[in-house]
Design a protein around this motif. Structure first.
Motif, PDB file in Angstrom:
ATOM      1  N   ALA A   7       0.827  -1.216   0.000  1.00 48.92           N
ATOM      2  CA  ALA A   7       0.000   0.000   0.000  1.00 48.92           C
ATOM      3  C   ALA A   7       0.856   1.260   0.000  1.00 48.92           C
ATOM      4  CB  ALA A   7      -0.932  -0.017   1.210  1.00 48.92           C
ATOM      5  N   GLU A   8       2.054   1.184   0.537  1.00 52.87           N
ATOM      6  CA  GLU A   8       2.919   2.364   0.615  1.00 52.87           C
ATOM      7  C   GLU A   8       3.304   2.901  -0.759  1.00 52.87           C
ATOM      8  OE1 GLU A   8       5.079   1.345   4.922  1.00 52.87           O
ATOM      9  OE2 GLU A   8       6.132   0.934   3.038  1.00 52.87           O
ATOM     10  N   LEU A   9       3.275   2.054  -1.774  1.00 54.82           N
ATOM     11  CA  LEU A   9       3.706   2.554  -3.087  1.00 54.82           C
ATOM     12  C   LEU A   9       2.727   3.565  -3.670  1.00 54.82           C
ATOM     13  CD1 LEU A   9       2.127   1.309  -5.827  1.00 54.82           C
ATOM     14  CD2 LEU A   9       3.313  -0.743  -5.143  1.00 54.82           C
ATOM     15  N   VAL A  10       1.455   3.517  -3.214  1.00 54.66           N
ATOM     16  CA  VAL A  10       0.462   4.446  -3.751  1.00 54.66           C
ATOM     17  C   VAL A  10       0.876   5.892  -3.493  1.00 54.66           C
ATOM     18  CG1 VAL A  10      -1.940   5.228  -3.598  1.00 54.66           C
ATOM     19  CG2 VAL A  10      -1.413   2.768  -3.562  1.00 54.66           C
ATOM     20  N   ALA A  11       1.285   6.184  -2.265  1.00 50.66           N
ATOM     21  CA  ALA A  11       1.674   7.551  -1.905  1.00 50.66           C
ATOM     22  C   ALA A  11       2.955   7.989  -2.596  1.00 50.66           C
ATOM     23  CB  ALA A  11       1.834   7.668  -0.389  1.00 50.66           C
ATOM     24  N   GLU A  12       3.709   7.037  -3.144  1.00 50.58           N
ATOM     25  CA  GLU A  12       4.945   7.374  -3.848  1.00 50.58           C
ATOM     26  C   GLU A  12       4.675   7.895  -5.256  1.00 50.58           C
ATOM     27  OE1 GLU A  12       7.503   3.980  -3.806  1.00 50.58           O
ATOM     28  OE2 GLU A  12       7.476   3.788  -1.618  1.00 50.58           O
ATOM     29  N   VAL A  13       3.446   7.759  -5.720  1.00 48.00           N
ATOM     30  CA  VAL A  13       3.065   8.270  -7.042  1.00 48.00           C
ATOM     31  C   VAL A  13       2.363   9.613  -6.837  1.00 48.00           C
ATOM     32  CG1 VAL A  13       1.636   7.857  -9.085  1.00 48.00           C
ATOM     33  CG2 VAL A  13       2.902   5.963  -8.036  1.00 48.00           C
ATOM     34  N   PRO A  14       2.899  10.699  -7.397  1.00 48.62           N
ATOM     35  CA  PRO A  14       2.404  12.040  -7.071  1.00 48.62           C
ATOM     36  C   PRO A  14       1.105  12.433  -7.765  1.00 48.62           C
ATOM     37  CG  PRO A  14       4.208  12.189  -8.638  1.00 48.62           C
ATOM     38  CD  PRO A  14       4.096  10.746  -8.263  1.00 48.62           C
ATOM     39  N   PHE A  15       0.508  11.535  -8.517  1.00 44.76           N
ATOM     40  CA  PHE A  15      -0.784  11.824  -9.146  1.00 44.76           C
ATOM     41  C   PHE A  15      -1.678  10.595  -8.967  1.00 44.76           C
ATOM     42  CE2 PHE A  15       2.088  10.221 -12.457  1.00 44.76           C
ATOM     43  CZ  PHE A  15       1.383   9.126 -12.947  1.00 44.76           C
ATOM     44  N   SER A  16      -2.948  10.782  -9.219  1.00 46.90           N
ATOM     45  CA  SER A  16      -3.911   9.700  -9.079  1.00 46.90           C
ATOM     46  C   SER A  16      -4.204   9.108 -10.455  1.00 46.90           C
ATOM     47  CB  SER A  16      -5.209  10.222  -8.447  1.00 46.90           C
ATOM     48  OG  SER A  16      -6.139   9.175  -8.265  1.00 46.90           O
ATOM     49  N   PRO A  17      -3.689   7.909 -10.733  1.00 44.36           N
ATOM     50  CA  PRO A  17      -3.921   7.331 -12.066  1.00 44.36           C
ATOM     51  C   PRO A  17      -5.357   6.834 -12.223  1.00 44.36           C
ATOM     52  CG  PRO A  17      -2.776   5.756 -10.690  1.00 44.36           C
ATOM     53  CD  PRO A  17      -2.882   7.016  -9.880  1.00 44.36           C
ATOM     54  N   ASP A  18      -5.763   6.706 -13.462  1.00 39.29           N
ATOM     55  CA  ASP A  18      -7.062   6.097 -13.731  1.00 39.29           C
ATOM     56  C   ASP A  18      -7.002   4.585 -13.513  1.00 39.29           C
ATOM     57  OD1 ASP A  18      -8.546   8.484 -14.813  1.00 39.29           O
ATOM     58  OD2 ASP A  18      -6.849   8.436 -16.209  1.00 39.29           O
ATOM     59  N   TYR A  19      -5.843   4.000 -13.839  1.00 40.43           N
ATOM     60  CA  TYR A  19      -5.670   2.549 -13.687  1.00 40.43           C
ATOM     61  C   TYR A  19      -4.301   2.237 -13.101  1.00 40.43           C
ATOM     62  CZ  TYR A  19      -9.611   1.518 -16.861  1.00 40.43           C
ATOM     63  OH  TYR A  19     -10.847   1.425 -17.448  1.00 40.43           O
ATOM     64  N   TRP A  20      -4.295   1.281 -12.179  1.00 38.77           N
ATOM     65  CA  TRP A  20      -3.089   0.583 -11.779  1.00 38.77           C
ATOM     66  C   TRP A  20      -3.102  -0.754 -12.508  1.00 38.77           C
ATOM     67  CZ3 TRP A  20       0.454   2.816  -8.518  1.00 38.77           C
ATOM     68  CH2 TRP A  20       0.027   3.878  -7.706  1.00 38.77           C
ATOM     69  N   VAL A  21      -1.977  -1.147 -13.058  1.00 36.85           N
ATOM     70  CA  VAL A  21      -1.879  -2.419 -13.781  1.00 36.85           C
ATOM     71  C   VAL A  21      -0.708  -3.203 -13.203  1.00 36.85           C
ATOM     72  CG1 VAL A  21      -1.666  -3.537 -16.034  1.00 36.85           C
ATOM     73  CG2 VAL A  21      -2.753  -1.275 -15.855  1.00 36.85           C
ATOM     74  N   LEU A  22      -0.912  -4.509 -12.951  1.00 38.34           N
ATOM     75  CA  LEU A  22       0.144  -5.303 -12.330  1.00 38.34           C
ATOM     76  C   LEU A  22      -0.085  -6.782 -12.603  1.00 38.34           C
ATOM     77  CD1 LEU A  22      -0.539  -5.721  -8.505  1.00 38.34           C
ATOM     78  CD2 LEU A  22      -2.244  -4.808 -10.096  1.00 38.34           C
ATOM     79  N   PRO A  23       0.976  -7.589 -12.530  1.00 41.17           N
ATOM     80  CA  PRO A  23       0.807  -9.044 -12.604  1.00 41.17           C
ATOM     81  C   PRO A  23       0.239  -9.581 -11.307  1.00 41.17           C
ATOM     82  CG  PRO A  23       3.122  -8.501 -12.280  1.00 41.17           C
ATOM     83  CD  PRO A  23       2.390  -7.200 -12.445  1.00 41.17           C
ATOM     84  N   CYS A  24      -0.443 -10.720 -11.385  1.00 44.03           N
ATOM     85  CA  CYS A  24      -1.064 -11.307 -10.203  1.00 44.03           C
ATOM     86  C   CYS A  24      -0.844 -12.818 -10.225  1.00 44.03           C
ATOM     87  CB  CYS A  24      -2.556 -10.987 -10.194  1.00 44.03           C
ATOM     88  SG  CYS A  24      -3.449 -11.585  -8.752  1.00 44.03           S
ATOM     89  N   ALA A  25      -0.214 -13.344  -9.154  1.00 46.32           N
ATOM     90  CA  ALA A  25       0.037 -14.784  -9.060  1.00 46.32           C
ATOM     91  C   ALA A  25      -0.541 -15.384  -7.779  1.00 46.32           C
ATOM     92  CB  ALA A  25       1.533 -15.073  -9.136  1.00 46.32           C
ATOM     93  N   SER A  26      -0.307 -14.714  -6.643  1.00 45.15           N
ATOM     94  CA  SER A  26      -0.859 -15.225  -5.381  1.00 45.15           C
ATOM     95  C   SER A  26      -1.857 -14.257  -4.743  1.00 45.15           C
ATOM     96  CB  SER A  26       0.272 -15.530  -4.385  1.00 45.15           C
ATOM     97  OG  SER A  26       1.041 -14.368  -4.122  1.00 45.15           O
ATOM     98  N   GLY A  27      -1.975 -13.054  -5.291  1.00 44.19           N
ATOM     99  CA  GLY A  27      -3.008 -12.118  -4.848  1.00 44.19           C
ATOM    100  C   GLY A  27      -2.587 -11.095  -3.819  1.00 44.19           C
ATOM    101  N   GLY A  28      -1.414 -11.283  -3.182  1.00 47.03           N
ATOM    102  CA  GLY A  28      -1.010 -10.381  -2.113  1.00 47.03           C
ATOM    103  C   GLY A  28      -0.738  -8.966  -2.561  1.00 47.03           C
ATOM    104  N   THR A  29      -0.077  -8.812  -3.702  1.00 46.73           N
ATOM    105  CA  THR A  29       0.242  -7.466  -4.183  1.00 46.73           C
ATOM    106  C   THR A  29      -1.026  -6.728  -4.591  1.00 46.73           C
ATOM    107  OG1 THR A  29       2.382  -8.286  -4.964  1.00 46.73           O
ATOM    108  CG2 THR A  29       1.674  -6.146  -5.782  1.00 46.73           C
ATOM    109  N   THR A  30      -1.932  -7.432  -5.260  1.00 54.06           N
ATOM    110  CA  THR A  30      -3.203  -6.807  -5.657  1.00 54.06           C
ATOM    111  C   THR A  30      -4.013  -6.404  -4.432  1.00 54.06           C
ATOM    112  OG1 THR A  30      -3.230  -8.130  -7.684  1.00 54.06           O
ATOM    113  CG2 THR A  30      -5.299  -7.108  -7.013  1.00 54.06           C
TER     114      THR A  30
END
Length: 319
Positions: free
Chosen positions: A173-196
């Motif tokens: 969750a900490e990475l969200v605040a590291e992005v200085p704008f609010s994106p329309d979409y976050w995109v990421l790979p998903c294998a075990s679900g923890g990162t999502t």
């Protein structure tokens, strides 16, 4: 590869010292990515370069392990026990973290003892990780509470496969605040679900999450994500795309690898074909199909895993 981490054992027993190290890592870079398809689709794509967080404990592995390490230190636990396959990025990162911060590490590995000298597990052993090899039948018991109880010890923290537990969520969750704008979409790979799940727990209002399942039959991931982050059951604006697995987990077809290599050559972004490369491939398919509105701003999370390339080459799976 150096294994000299200094005074092993001191850091994990001193929470203040551990925190100094855990919170000293600066935010990963955020880079604008250019590609003809992005221009054609009318979208803006940025990459959160978590692959650059740390040379050995990189990407989502660093973020998911961070608060496991802190939890263990708070409770005086000195041993970390986890699970993984013979080419597990998670076990590689866990062994490196144990060596750096002074934890004893143990792993139950799905596979044969001959794998102990492969490109992933050899460094694990050099960093002091104890490996126990088990067959597939035994490995399937890793979610069985009674069986897990037989592995528990007073000084040991059991970490699920991939590091995906509720302790993984705050680090992601900490990475969200590291992005200085609010994106329309976050995109990421998903294998075990923890990162999502961690991303859902930290996203800002209105931000959508598009998780690319990198394994076949990924419908179960929706329930796993909701188990880790229960509010997800009542939230919209997130989905797991299950059509871009490329044949299954760790399956790398010649066509996929050729596409990944061409994309890297055109953009300069290093990728591997199991996680981030497959997710980027899936994103480009979604864009080509017109599933993402024009004018959208996207942040793609590079979850690391580049060390896995050595294992794929060792197996002769990359041309």
């Amino acid at each position: 590869m150096s294994t000299n981490y200094g005074a092993k054992g001191d850091i994990c027993r001193n929470l203040e010292t551990l925190d100094t190290h855990l919170f000293a890592i600066p935010p990963s870079p955020l880079e604008r990515l250019e590609h003809p398809l992005f221009r054609q689709a009318g979208v803006e794509v940025w990459v959160k370069r978590d692959d650059l967080l740390d040379p050995l404990i990189s990407g989502n592995k660093w973020r998911k392990l961070k608060y496991h390490l802190r939890y263990a230190s708070e409770r005086g636990l000195t041993t970390l026990l986890s699970f993984g396959g013979a080419y597990s990025n998670h076990l590689h990162a866990l062994a490196a973290a144990g060596a750096r911060f002074g934890f004893t590490t143990r792993a139950l590995v799905r596979g044969e003892p001959e794998a102990a000298d492969n490109a992933t597990l050899r460094p694990c052993r050099e960093w002091g990780m104890s490996l126990t090899f088990v067959d597939r039948h035994t490995y399937r018991r890793r979610h069985n509470p009674e069986w897990l109880a037989t592995l528990a010890a007073p000084d040991t923290l059991l970490i699920p496969e991939g590091g995906s537990s509720t302790l993984a969520l705050p680090g992601v969750a900490e990475l969200v605040a590291e992005v200085p704008f609010s994106p329309d979409y976050w995109v990421l790979p998903c294998a075990s679900g923890g990162t999502t799940a961690g991303l859902l727990s930290g996203r800002r209002h209105g931000e959508r999450v598009l998780a690319m399942a990198v394994l076949k039959g990924g419908d179960f991931l929706r329930e796993e994500i909701a188990r880790l982050w229960p509010p997800a059951r009542l939230e919209d604006g997130w989905q797991v795309a299950t059509e871009h697995h490329g044949g299954g987990y760790a399956k790398v077809s010649p066509a996929l690898w050729q596409w990944v290599q061409a994309f890297m050559a055109e953009t300069g972004l290093p990728l591997e074909p199991v996680y981030s490369g497959k997710a980027m491939w899936g994103l480009c398919q979604e864009l080509a199909a017109g599933h993402i509105p024009r004018g959208s701003r996207l942040v793609f999370i590079h979850t690391g895993g580049l060390q896995g390339l050595a294992g794929l080459r060792e197996q002769g799976r990359l041309d």
